[in-house]
Design an enzyme around this catalytic site. Structure first.
Site, PDB file in Angstrom:
ATOM      1  CB  SER A 104      -0.846   0.003   1.184  1.00  0.00           C
ATOM      2  OG  SER A 104      -0.088   0.002   2.501  1.00  0.00           O
ATOM      3  CG  HIS A 107      11.572  -3.232   2.919  1.00  0.00           C
ATOM      4  ND1 HIS A 107      12.190  -2.417   4.531  1.00  0.00           N
ATOM      5  CD2 HIS A 107      10.820  -2.146   3.047  1.00  0.00           C
ATOM      6  CE1 HIS A 107      11.179  -1.191   5.164  1.00  0.00           C
ATOM      7  NE2 HIS A 107      10.199  -1.377   3.603  1.00  0.00           N
ATOM      8  NE  ARG A 120      11.233   0.648  -0.647  1.00  0.00           N
ATOM      9  CZ  ARG A 120      11.187   1.504   1.346  1.00  0.00           C
ATOM     10  NH1 ARG A 120      11.024   2.914   1.286  1.00  0.00           N
ATOM     11  NH2 ARG A 120      11.188   0.356   2.279  1.00  0.00           N
ATOM     12  CG  ASP A 172       8.233  -1.234   8.416  1.00  0.00           C
ATOM     13  OD1 ASP A 172       7.483  -1.746   7.847  1.00  0.00           O
ATOM     14  OD2 ASP A 172       8.590  -1.062   7.079  1.00  0.00           O
TER      15      ASP A 172
END
Length: 191
Positions: A11, A52, A55, A94
């Site tokens: 999302s 991840h 990034r 996270d």
């Protein structure tokens, strides 16, 4: 401020959460509590974690921020001792979903009677409640209750437990944001 960022898979919730913390604390060192732990032999998930990580560091470089990543640590334990990070340390967690999955796996709760997960999540809720007011805490968690009822018991158990945990976290956080298709929607904010 404590912020809970909810959203479905892909999302954009992690990117949005990171961006908020980076923009608020440009030029500082921030903590990133990463809960994903690839299972041995799961090369696909290992590649996902690496992408991840790359990034988020590229994103941090634009703000002159250094992420101090905390891996292989229990989120509840880290949050319960913020003083070990230093004064006014800002942290991004996270995510709560992968943390909960590992908690349930380590305690072999998938086939046990309901009611055994909540005592284990209480430590995380207590740590969030006690987080120092002079440090930002951004928590990313999946919103999984918008789809069909899972066919398997383990899927239903996870959906129910993460839903209950998200409710408790939302009650403690001053700000709650739902990210849908990369678009943030403020659900709760300080008045």
């Amino acid at each position: 401020m404590r912020t809970l960022v909810l959203g479905g898979a892909r999302s954009g919730k992690s990117v949005w959460a990171e961006e908020q913390l980076l923009a608020a604390h440009s030029g500082r060192t921030l903590y990133y509590l990463a809960t994903a732990r690839p299972w041995p032999g799961d090369d696909d998930f290992l590649a996902r974690v690496a992408a991840h990580r790359n990034r988020r560091q590229a994103q941090a470089d634009r703000y002159g921020v250094t992420w101090r990543t905390i891996d292989d640590a229990d989120a509840a334990s880290v949050l319960a001792s913020p003083e070990s990070l230093g004064p006014a340390s800002h942290l991004l967690l996270d995510d709560v979903g992968t943390w909960l999955t590992h908690v349930m796996e380590e305690a072999s709760l998938w086939d046990k009677p309901r009611g055994q997960v909540e005592p284990m999540t209480d430590a995380l809720v207590d740590a969030v409640r006690d987080w120092p007011s002079n440090a930002d805490l951004v928590i990313v968690s999946p919103e999984v209750g918008l789809g069909v009822i899972p066919e398997h018991r383990s899927g239903r158990l996870f959906r129910d437990e993460i839903g209950l945990l998200n409710q408790k976290l939302a009650a403690l956080c001053e700000r709650v944001v739902l990210v849908v298709a990369g678009c943030p929607m403020v659900v709760k904010q300080p008045s």
